[in-house]
Scaffold this motif. Structure first.
Motif, mmCIF file in Angstrom:
data_model
loop_
_atom_site.group_PDB
_atom_site.id
_atom_site.type_symbol
_atom_site.label_atom_id
_atom_site.label_comp_id
_atom_site.label_asym_id
_atom_site.label_seq_id
_atom_site.Cartn_x
_atom_site.Cartn_y
_atom_site.Cartn_z
ATOM 1 N N THR A 13 0.848 -1.188 0.000
ATOM 2 C CA THR A 13 0.000 0.000 0.000
ATOM 3 C C THR A 13 0.888 1.245 0.000
ATOM 4 O O THR A 13 2.073 1.162 0.317
ATOM 5 N N PRO A 14 0.318 2.400 -0.332
ATOM 6 C CA PRO A 14 1.113 3.630 -0.314
ATOM 7 C C PRO A 14 1.699 3.927 1.071
ATOM 8 O O PRO A 14 2.815 4.439 1.170
ATOM 9 N N ILE A 15 0.972 3.613 2.123
ATOM 10 C CA ILE A 15 1.489 3.864 3.472
ATOM 11 C C ILE A 15 2.659 2.934 3.764
ATOM 12 O O ILE A 15 3.669 3.355 4.330
ATOM 13 N N GLN A 16 2.545 1.679 3.374
ATOM 14 C CA GLN A 16 3.646 0.731 3.580
ATOM 15 C C GLN A 16 4.877 1.167 2.784
ATOM 16 O O GLN A 16 6.005 1.061 3.261
ATOM 17 N N ARG A 17 4.648 1.678 1.576
ATOM 18 C CA ARG A 17 5.755 2.146 0.742
ATOM 19 C C ARG A 17 6.442 3.338 1.406
ATOM 20 O O ARG A 17 7.674 3.406 1.458
ATOM 21 N N ALA A 18 5.641 4.279 1.930
ATOM 22 C CA ALA A 18 6.215 5.448 2.587
ATOM 23 C C ALA A 18 7.030 5.033 3.811
ATOM 24 O O ALA A 18 8.126 5.557 4.046
ATOM 25 N N LEU A 19 6.504 4.084 4.590
ATOM 26 C CA LEU A 19 7.231 3.622 5.768
ATOM 27 C C LEU A 19 8.532 2.932 5.376
ATOM 28 O O LEU A 19 9.575 3.160 5.987
ATOM 29 N N ARG A 20 8.485 2.110 4.327
ATOM 30 C CA ARG A 20 9.692 1.423 3.862
ATOM 31 C C ARG A 20 10.749 2.425 3.402
ATOM 32 O O ARG A 20 11.928 2.313 3.745
#
Length: 57
Positions: A13-20
Motif C-alpha cells: 500500500t502507499p502507506i507501507q511504501r512510505a514507511l519502507r
C-alpha cells in the motif's frame, strides 16, 4: 499501471511504501560512534533534571 521496481512487493500500500522508504532513509544516516571515549563521555553527563532540585517534587 504503476511501475514496480524489483524490491517493491506488488501488494504494497502507499502507506507501507512510505514507511519502507522512511526506514531506508533513516538507516542510511551516519550512526554515532559506539564504544570508547565517546560512550564514556555520554555516560558521565549529568541528567537533565539534576541542576534543578526544585523540579524533583
Amino acid at each position: 499501471m504503476r511501475s514496480m521496481t524489483a524490491d517493491t512487493p506488488p501488494d504494497e500500500t502507499p502507506i507501507q511504501r512510505a514507511l519502507r522508504l522512511k526506514q531506508a532513509a533513516l538507516d542510511a544516516r551516519p550512526k554515532p560512534p559506539r564504544g570508547g571515549k565517546f560512550q564514556r563521555q555520554q555516560a558521565n553527563r549529568a541528567a537533565a533534571g539534576d541542576s534543578r532540585p526544585w523540579g524533583s517534587r
